[in-house]
Scaffold this motif. Structure first.
Motif, mmCIF file in Angstrom:
data_model
loop_
_atom_site.group_PDB
_atom_site.id
_atom_site.type_symbol
_atom_site.label_atom_id
_atom_site.label_comp_id
_atom_site.label_asym_id
_atom_site.label_seq_id
_atom_site.Cartn_x
_atom_site.Cartn_y
_atom_site.Cartn_z
ATOM 1 N N MET A 116 100.117 45.933 44.468
ATOM 2 C CA MET A 116 98.839 46.617 44.263
ATOM 3 C C MET A 116 98.449 47.421 45.504
ATOM 4 S SD MET A 116 97.943 45.935 41.161
ATOM 5 C CE MET A 116 96.262 46.536 41.190
ATOM 6 N N VAL A 117 98.589 46.809 46.672
ATOM 7 C CA VAL A 117 98.209 47.498 47.920
ATOM 8 C C VAL A 117 99.115 48.693 48.175
ATOM 9 C CG1 VAL A 117 98.029 47.253 50.419
ATOM 10 C CG2 VAL A 117 97.196 45.424 48.933
ATOM 11 N N ILE A 118 100.431 48.480 48.105
ATOM 12 C CA ILE A 118 101.377 49.568 48.366
ATOM 13 C C ILE A 118 101.251 50.655 47.302
ATOM 14 C CG2 ILE A 118 103.822 50.169 48.589
ATOM 15 C CD1 ILE A 118 104.306 47.323 49.591
ATOM 16 N N GLY A 119 101.063 50.252 46.046
ATOM 17 C CA GLY A 119 100.939 51.225 44.963
ATOM 18 C C GLY A 119 99.716 52.110 45.119
ATOM 19 N N VAL A 120 98.578 51.518 45.480
ATOM 20 C CA VAL A 120 97.358 52.315 45.672
ATOM 21 C C VAL A 120 97.511 53.245 46.875
ATOM 22 C CG1 VAL A 120 94.909 52.185 46.265
ATOM 23 C CG2 VAL A 120 95.857 50.644 44.544
ATOM 24 N N LEU A 121 98.084 52.751 47.959
ATOM 25 C CA LEU A 121 98.295 53.601 49.131
ATOM 26 C C LEU A 121 99.233 54.764 48.813
ATOM 27 C CD1 LEU A 121 98.629 50.927 51.988
ATOM 28 C CD2 LEU A 121 96.676 52.420 51.503
ATOM 29 N N ALA A 122 100.300 54.471 48.058
ATOM 30 C CA ALA A 122 101.223 55.540 47.668
ATOM 31 C C ALA A 122 100.532 56.560 46.763
ATOM 32 C CB ALA A 122 102.438 54.941 46.958
ATOM 33 N N ALA A 123 99.677 56.089 45.855
ATOM 34 C CA ALA A 123 98.955 57.004 44.962
ATOM 35 C C ALA A 123 97.994 57.890 45.743
ATOM 36 C CB ALA A 123 98.200 56.200 43.903
ATOM 37 N N LEU A 124 97.305 57.312 46.726
ATOM 38 C CA LEU A 124 96.391 58.110 47.555
ATOM 39 C C LEU A 124 97.154 59.172 48.336
ATOM 40 C CD1 LEU A 124 94.060 55.279 48.908
ATOM 41 C CD2 LEU A 124 93.463 57.051 47.239
#
Length: 294
Positions: A83-91
């Motif tokens: 969740m953390v890595i995915g949101v950071l990658a999306a941003l």
């Protein structure tokens, strides 16, 4: 009268699908429930009725409790990291920069790979003799000798979590990236004018718009992580010393390796109940989130 006829016709149209679902899902489920109350073997007689003995033995077994703890650790750590890595990658991918389209396409590759292929690749990376991870860490001076990452109980579960995160964080990133497209540009621009920092802008402006899709991603990934089997089976088969054995692997071993079909069926139903309760809790969370948003 017309409403009653419309309802009847709808049920008649759904009847073939319902019959197929009963044949594919309903009958095997009923058969598994019946089997769980017996001491049947995988090969041999149907077995004798033993009541809830299988359930009592499984729930009180130290193997089950230890495996449940391992499964919970794997699910919590891997899903949180995804969740953390995915949101950071999306941003990051939501910003305007040269090569963004290519990077978005490349990000999908880990998720698009079959799980067995992904597990085989990571098993080669962790190989204690010629693995890329050992070679890199040794050349950087971080290791003196090669390590067997999947052969040591202290590092095997962490190595599996890394492989699972690499495989599945793109799904979270894609869901979050799609949600970010719905964030109004004028609101983010106004927050910049008001002097909001990156964290405040994300917390109070962006997060309310992407919270719903993120909860859906959280539900999907938690359920999948809780019943994980393939990536662990290919990489460690639950070892070493059962340090990476999850509930799904325990079900497989009980039913097929030890050929105890009755106790294996009871364990499978326990896992199914746990996943169902988890899904129901998340469904309530989604409804609550949707209600507060409206």
């Amino acid at each position: 009268m017309s409403g009653t006829w419309m309802t009847t016709r709808a049920w008649l149209l759904m009847l073939p699908l319902l019959m197929m679902m009963m044949a594919v899902i309903g009958w095997p489920l009923i058969d598994t429930v019946t089997l769980s109350f017996t001491d049947a073997k995988l090969v041999g007689t149907a077995g004798n009725f033993v009541g809830i003995d299988n359930y009592v033995k499984m729930l009180s077994s130290s193997n089950f409790q230890r495996t449940l703890s391992t499964t919970a650790i794997f699910a919590i750590v891997s899903v949180t990291a995804e969740m953390v890595i995915g949101v950071l990658a999306a941003l990051l991918l939501n910003q305007d920069f040269y090569g963004r389209t290519i990077l978005r396409a490349l990000m999908i590759l880990p998720w698009a790979l079959p799980t067995v292929v992904n597990a085989t690749l990571w098993r080669l990376i962790y190989n204690p003799e010629y693995g890329a991870l050992n070679a890199m860490l040794t050349q950087l001076g971080l290791l003196d000798t090669y390590r067997s990452w999947l052969g040591e109980p202290g590092s095997a579960l962490a190595a599996l979590i890394v492989a699972d995160c690499w495989k599945n964080f793109p799904l979270v990133a894609l869901i979050a990236l799609a949600a970010l497209q719905a964030v109004p540009r004028d609101i983010t621009a106004a927050s910049l004018v008001d002097g909001a920092g990156p964290f405040s802008r994300f917390r109070f402006v962006i997060l309310p718009y992407i919270a719903g899709p993120l909860i859906v991603a959280l539900v999907l990934r938690t359920i999948e992580a809780f019943k994980v089997f393939d990536i662990i089976w290919v990489m460690t088969r639950g070892g070493p010393a059962n340090s990476t054995r999850t509930l799904s692997i325990l079900v497989y071993q009980e039913a097929f390796s030890f050929q105890r079909a009755g106790s294996g069926a009871s364990l499978a139903l326990i896992v199914t109940l746990l996943v169902t309760l988890l899904a129901a809790a998340y469904a309530m969370l989604v409804r609550k989130s949707a209600g507060s948003a409206s």
